[in-house]
Design a protein around this motif. Sequence first.
Motif, PDB file in Angstrom:
ATOM      1  N   LEU A  20      -9.500   5.104 -13.319  1.00 30.41           N
ATOM      2  CA  LEU A  20      -9.501   5.017 -11.864  1.00 30.41           C
ATOM      3  C   LEU A  20      -8.644   3.842 -11.381  1.00 30.41           C
ATOM      4  O   LEU A  20      -7.926   3.956 -10.387  1.00 30.41           O
ATOM      5  CB  LEU A  20     -10.937   4.864 -11.347  1.00 30.41           C
ATOM      6  N   HIS A  23      -4.892   4.790 -11.771  1.00 29.56           N
ATOM      7  CA  HIS A  23      -4.861   6.233 -11.522  1.00 29.56           C
ATOM      8  C   HIS A  23      -3.450   6.775 -11.741  1.00 29.56           C
ATOM      9  O   HIS A  23      -2.483   6.296 -11.122  1.00 29.56           O
ATOM     10  CB  HIS A  23      -5.320   6.541 -10.100  1.00 29.56           C
ATOM     11  N   LYS A  26      -1.533   7.755  -8.650  1.00 28.50           N
ATOM     12  CA  LYS A  26      -1.420   6.711  -7.621  1.00 28.50           C
ATOM     13  C   LYS A  26      -2.034   7.153  -6.292  1.00 28.50           C
ATOM     14  O   LYS A  26      -1.535   6.812  -5.214  1.00 28.50           O
ATOM     15  CB  LYS A  26       0.051   6.323  -7.400  1.00 28.50           C
ATOM     16  N   SER A  29      -5.165   4.391  -3.791  1.00 27.36           N
ATOM     17  CA  SER A  29      -5.161   3.290  -4.763  1.00 27.36           C
ATOM     18  C   SER A  29      -6.236   2.242  -4.512  1.00 27.36           C
ATOM     19  O   SER A  29      -6.994   1.886  -5.419  1.00 27.36           O
ATOM     20  CB  SER A  29      -3.787   2.610  -4.778  1.00 27.36           C
ATOM     21  N   ASN A  32      -9.727   3.606  -5.069  1.00 21.28           N
ATOM     22  CA  ASN A  32     -10.000   3.864  -6.484  1.00 21.28           C
ATOM     23  C   ASN A  32     -10.207   2.589  -7.277  1.00 21.28           C
ATOM     24  O   ASN A  32     -10.944   2.579  -8.270  1.00 21.28           O
ATOM     25  CB  ASN A  32      -8.865   4.693  -7.095  1.00 21.28           C
ATOM     26  N   SER A 215     -14.539  12.457  -9.918  1.00 21.88           N
ATOM     27  CA  SER A 215     -13.643  11.411  -9.424  1.00 21.88           C
ATOM     28  C   SER A 215     -12.189  11.650  -9.823  1.00 21.88           C
ATOM     29  O   SER A 215     -11.269  11.307  -9.069  1.00 21.88           O
ATOM     30  CB  SER A 215     -14.106  10.044  -9.905  1.00 21.88           C
ATOM     31  N   ILE A 216     -11.946  12.246 -10.987  1.00 25.22           N
ATOM     32  CA  ILE A 216     -10.572  12.474 -11.444  1.00 25.22           C
ATOM     33  C   ILE A 216      -9.909  13.617 -10.671  1.00 25.22           C
ATOM     34  O   ILE A 216      -8.676  13.672 -10.543  1.00 25.22           O
ATOM     35  CB  ILE A 216     -10.548  12.764 -12.965  1.00 25.22           C
TER      36      ILE A 216
END
Length: 368
Positions: A20, A23, A26, A29, A32, A215-216
Amino acid sequence: MNLALMYFSTGSCFLLSFLLFFHPLKQNSKANRWLAFFVFLMGSSFLGISFREATGHLILFLNAIQFLMAPSLLLATLYFVNPTKTLTPKDGLHFLPFLFYVFIECFLFSSDGSLIRQKLFSIGYADFLVRDLLPVQLLLYIGLSYLALVRHQKNLRLITASVKEINLDWLRYFLLILALVLIFWLNDALIGMSFMLKVMPIVYAISAFFLAYFSIRQRTIFAFDKKKLQDISELFGTPQNDDSKRSTRLEKNEIAILSEQLDRLMTNEKIFLDNELSLPILAEKLKISIHDASYLINEVTGNNFYNYINSKRVEEAKRLLLSDKSEELNMLGIAFASGFNSKTTFNTAFKKWTGLSPTQYQKQNNQR
């Protein structure tokens, strides 16, 4: 306790926090990075559970930083929902429990052991310890984060007609998973149901997996330049439903001229068929600010951008469903041809404005 699973959960959180923070796409940002900090602290918390009875400076450190979990989660959420969020002195108030704990632990607490295991009061047969403040604090901040997401979903309807990919539903699922983890945490702290204690490491491991999954998969929420982001942020901060607090941004003659331009864009150019259409794009075409464009739509139609554009798309879909093109296009084709970017959004909007599904509407009108 299954230490292997606890170590797995710890490692999973540390890996997710790394992904995260750096990432690969990007996206979002700043948000995250705060989320990465939260997940790292969550992994540290799992590690602390594994070494609960241990002592030493490392354990004292792990105990202290757990008070940073709740504020880091809220700040991550606020950065996700506010395109121009910056840290303010007010945000620093969220870190006072951490500073207060560190001050007492380092300078005032002199007993053997750690402050985290000191008793505050009793609840029935259970002792409420200092460490039990952590799940209570996190529960409160999950609630605050959820309210921020509710406001975000309302705000999105001011600037886009397609909210499915950017409405942060994945973060709501993230919060629900955290709430589930809290149930087991509170049981471990206060109730001690043996079955829940046995499955707790499994639940933590599964939770770590789903936190990573949701989250990904996120997408960029506000894909605009800095000037537009500032305008959007200003728009979000303006009351939309309270006329007493809403300033008059356009004169009557300006509204009359702009409403004619707006009608030409919708009737002649049919710009609503562009499924990437957003309020900033519409504002550019009208050569006015984003805030003025939102004000214009509200004054002329009584609706926000989301409802206004999707109502136009539904009218186009109704026309296509009753035309010869309905024989060439399936329902997904009708949806795309009307400006929608998904069948789900198409069906939801169509039923909202007609009370029928597209199929029901077509059958009902073809029988006449």
